[in-house]
Design an enzyme around this catalytic site. Structure first.
Site, PDB file in Angstrom:
ATOM      1  N   GLU A   1       0.766  -1.244   0.000  1.00  0.00           N
ATOM      2  CA  GLU A   1       0.000   0.000   0.000  1.00  0.00           C
ATOM      3  C   GLU A   1       0.798   1.297   0.000  1.00  0.00           C
ATOM      4  O   GLU A   1       0.314   2.319  -0.469  1.00  0.00           O
ATOM      5  CB  GLU A   1      -0.952   0.034   1.204  1.00  0.00           C
ATOM      6  CG  GLU A   1      -2.060  -0.965   1.140  1.00  0.00           C
ATOM      7  CD  GLU A   1      -1.672  -2.346   1.669  1.00  0.00           C
ATOM      8  OE1 GLU A   1      -0.629  -2.450   2.336  1.00  0.00           O
ATOM      9  OE2 GLU A   1      -2.408  -3.306   1.398  1.00  0.00           O
TER      10      GLU A   1
ATOM     11  N   SER B   1       4.129  -8.660   9.776  1.00  0.00           N
ATOM     12  CA  SER B   1       3.085  -9.666   9.972  1.00  0.00           C
ATOM     13  C   SER B   1       3.604 -11.073   9.709  1.00  0.00           C
ATOM     14  O   SER B   1       3.095 -12.044  10.250  1.00  0.00           O
ATOM     15  CB  SER B   1       1.892  -9.386   9.072  1.00  0.00           C
ATOM     16  OG  SER B   1       2.255  -9.511   7.715  1.00  0.00           O
ATOM     17  N   ASP B   2       4.585 -11.168   8.855  1.00  0.00           N
ATOM     18  CA  ASP B   2       5.239 -12.445   8.592  1.00  0.00           C
ATOM     19  C   ASP B   2       6.602 -12.153   7.963  1.00  0.00           C
ATOM     20  O   ASP B   2       6.863 -11.036   7.549  1.00  0.00           O
ATOM     21  CB  ASP B   2       4.397 -13.366   7.716  1.00  0.00           C
ATOM     22  CG  ASP B   2       3.979 -12.756   6.394  1.00  0.00           C
ATOM     23  OD1 ASP B   2       3.795 -11.532   6.308  1.00  0.00           O
ATOM     24  OD2 ASP B   2       3.828 -13.511   5.420  1.00  0.00           O
TER      25      ASP B   2
END
Length: 123
Positions: free
Chosen positions: A56, A78-79
């Site tokens: 984004e 997040s990962d």
């Protein structure tokens, strides 16, 4: 290449410092080709100092530039594929709670810095 506003980056960095968080500031690979992070591409990006991949920020920075406004991103991991093994943190409730709370603190502190700076320029 599209970039965040450096003044906003500086404010986020100051906010991190005030709450005792070490920020990682640098390039991020923005792509809409999710799950196409091939090993060779990751190695090349790591060698260039790229810190992560997301979808984004470049769009946000592009619209901000077009509109003549300032923008930056505060990203939470997040990962990870950094070690070429998919490490999924996003489904770990403790991790998410901790990082969402920390992100909120950073944003609130950044708003205080902006308000302080605004008070100084309006005096």
């Amino acid at each position: 290449m599209i970039r965040p506003d450096l003044e906003i980056v500086k404010i986020l960095k100051e906010a991190c410092s005030k709450i005792g968080v070490k920020p990682f500031i640098g390039s991020v690979w923005d792509t809409d080709a999710i799950y196409r992070e091939m090993r060779g591409r990751i190695e090349k990006l790591q060698a260039q100092g790229v810190l992560g991949v997301e979808m984004e920020s470049s769009a946000t920075f592009t619209v901000a530039k077009f509109r003549g406004i300032k923008a930056a991103s505060l990203l939470v991991v997040s990962d990870s594929l950094a070690n070429f093994k998919w490490e999924l943190y996003f489904l770990n409730d403790g991790y998410l709670k901790s990082h969402l709370e920390t992100s909120s603190k950073i944003i609130l502190e950044a708003l205080k810095v902006l308000a302080r700076d605004d008070d100084v320029t309006n005096d």
